[in-house]
Scaffold this active site. Structure first.
Site, PDB file in Angstrom:
ATOM      1  N   SER A  46       0.827  -1.205   0.000  1.00 11.93           N
ATOM      2  CA  SER A  46       0.000   0.000   0.000  1.00 11.93           C
ATOM      3  C   SER A  46       0.860   1.252   0.000  1.00 11.93           C
ATOM      4  CB  SER A  46      -0.961   0.004   1.196  1.00 11.93           C
ATOM      5  OG  SER A  46      -0.262  -0.071   2.419  1.00 11.93           O
ATOM      6  N   GLU A  47       2.010   1.218   0.687  1.00 19.66           N
ATOM      7  CA  GLU A  47       2.954   2.330   0.616  1.00 19.66           C
ATOM      8  C   GLU A  47       4.394   1.838   0.698  1.00 19.66           C
ATOM      9  OE1 GLU A  47      -0.653   4.680   2.130  1.00 19.66           O
ATOM     10  OE2 GLU A  47       0.403   2.990   3.040  1.00 19.66           O
ATOM     11  N   THR A  48       5.251   2.543  -0.019  1.00 12.27           N
ATOM     12  CA  THR A  48       6.702   2.396   0.046  1.00 12.27           C
ATOM     13  C   THR A  48       7.259   3.786   0.311  1.00 12.27           C
ATOM     14  OG1 THR A  48       6.762   0.518  -1.479  1.00 12.27           O
ATOM     15  CG2 THR A  48       8.784   1.815  -1.256  1.00 12.27           C
ATOM     16  N   HIS A  77       0.542   5.337   8.533  1.00  6.35           N
ATOM     17  CA  HIS A  77       1.403   4.197   8.872  1.00  6.35           C
ATOM     18  C   HIS A  77       2.804   4.366   8.287  1.00  6.35           C
ATOM     19  CE1 HIS A  77       1.301   1.591   5.182  1.00  6.35           C
ATOM     20  NE2 HIS A  77       2.137   0.807   5.835  1.00  6.35           N
TER      21      HIS A  77
END
Length: 280
Positions: A46-48, A77
């Site tokens: 979902s995120e990097t 997050h």
């Protein structure tokens, strides 16, 4: 080809594989935007995030946040994960709090025992959602319009709007229609019933962002920050509570919310799962 230190951590959980995974590239100042975007698309998380030197003397470090399909100005997050990795990599804050620079501005964080917490940033859009949007929200979630007790903009950068349902069971039973939701960034929340659900948490949360390639986000700090500002501000939540998220995905995320003076702090634990080096 340049090689960078790399970590993958689990955020909002003290147990590996039960929170929201985050890929972190450390000391990534030499990377171009296209390289960052390509790596985030490849990880398919979902995120990097990419830890960088700050561009302002007020910040301890800078972070850029990418989904598989684009860059975000702020996300919760990744903010907690970035701070935990920065500290574990030898970062030393210049005061009792830690200051992160991101596209949304400066974010204040602090260590709270085993947890890291960030101060919820100001909402850039708030207030009730337009009534004309209610049928689309209901269709996207597969519920009746009458099941939606309230709908509110809780946007602190990513574009969140939130829907309040009556029970945790309703939240967990949702089977959203990504096509109907389209580009909406939608959070859903309902209170726990202490008798039926227990006392480990007070709210159940789910987050759907199909337009960014994230059908459902496991545990979402930015959404919970916006929800807390709405729910505490309207008297629908106490000043201290725990939100459960990720249950429908087999996770056990726990978001710790605490109002302190004018600030609302969003906290959670971060555990390291993978350490190594990445060639980009």
């Amino acid at each position: 080809m340049p090689v960078f230190d790399f970590k993958q951590v689990d955020v909002f959980s003290s147990e590996p594989l039960k929170g929201n995974p985050l890929a972190v590239v450390i000391a990534a100042d030499g990377l171009a935007d296209a390289q960052m975007a390509a790596f985030a698309n490849w990880t398919n998380l979902s995120e990097t995030i990419f830890l960088l030197h700050p561009t302002t003397p007020q910040a301890d470090y800078r972070v850029r946040i990418f989904t598989p399909h684009g860059e975000l100005p702020f996300a919760g997050h990744p903010t907690l994960g970035a701070c935990a990795v920065w500290l574990a990599s030898g970062g030393v804050a210049r005061s009792d709090t830690i200051t992160q620079e991101c596209q949304a501005g400066l974010i204040t964080l602090r260590r709270d025992g085993a947890q890291v917490a960030f101060a919820a940033p100001p909402l850039v859009r708030s207030g009730p959602v337009e009534s004309a949007l209610a049928p689309r929200l209901a269709a996207g979630l597969g519920v009746d319009v009458s099941d939606i007790l309230a709908a509110q903009w809780v946007d602190n950068g990513p574009g969140w709007l939130a829907v309040l349902l009556g029970t945790r069971r309703q939240v967990l039973a949702l089977r959203p229609d990504p096509a109907a939701l389209g580009d909406l960034k939608l959070g859903v929340v309902a209170p726990w019933d202490p008798v039926a659900d227990g006392a480990e948490a007070q709210f159940e949360v789910r987050a759907f962002v199909p337009g960014l390639g994230i059908p459902e986000d496991p545990v979402t700090g930015s959404l919970n920050a916006g929800l807390a500002q709405w729910l505490i501000g309207s008297g629908q939540a106490p000043a201290v509570y725990v939100a459960s998220q990720g249950t429908a995905l087999g996770r056990a995320g726990r978001v710790h919310v605490r109002q302190s003076g004018a600030d609302i702090w969003i906290g959670g634990e971060v555990v390291s799962c993978i350490e190594g080096r990445v060639t980009l």
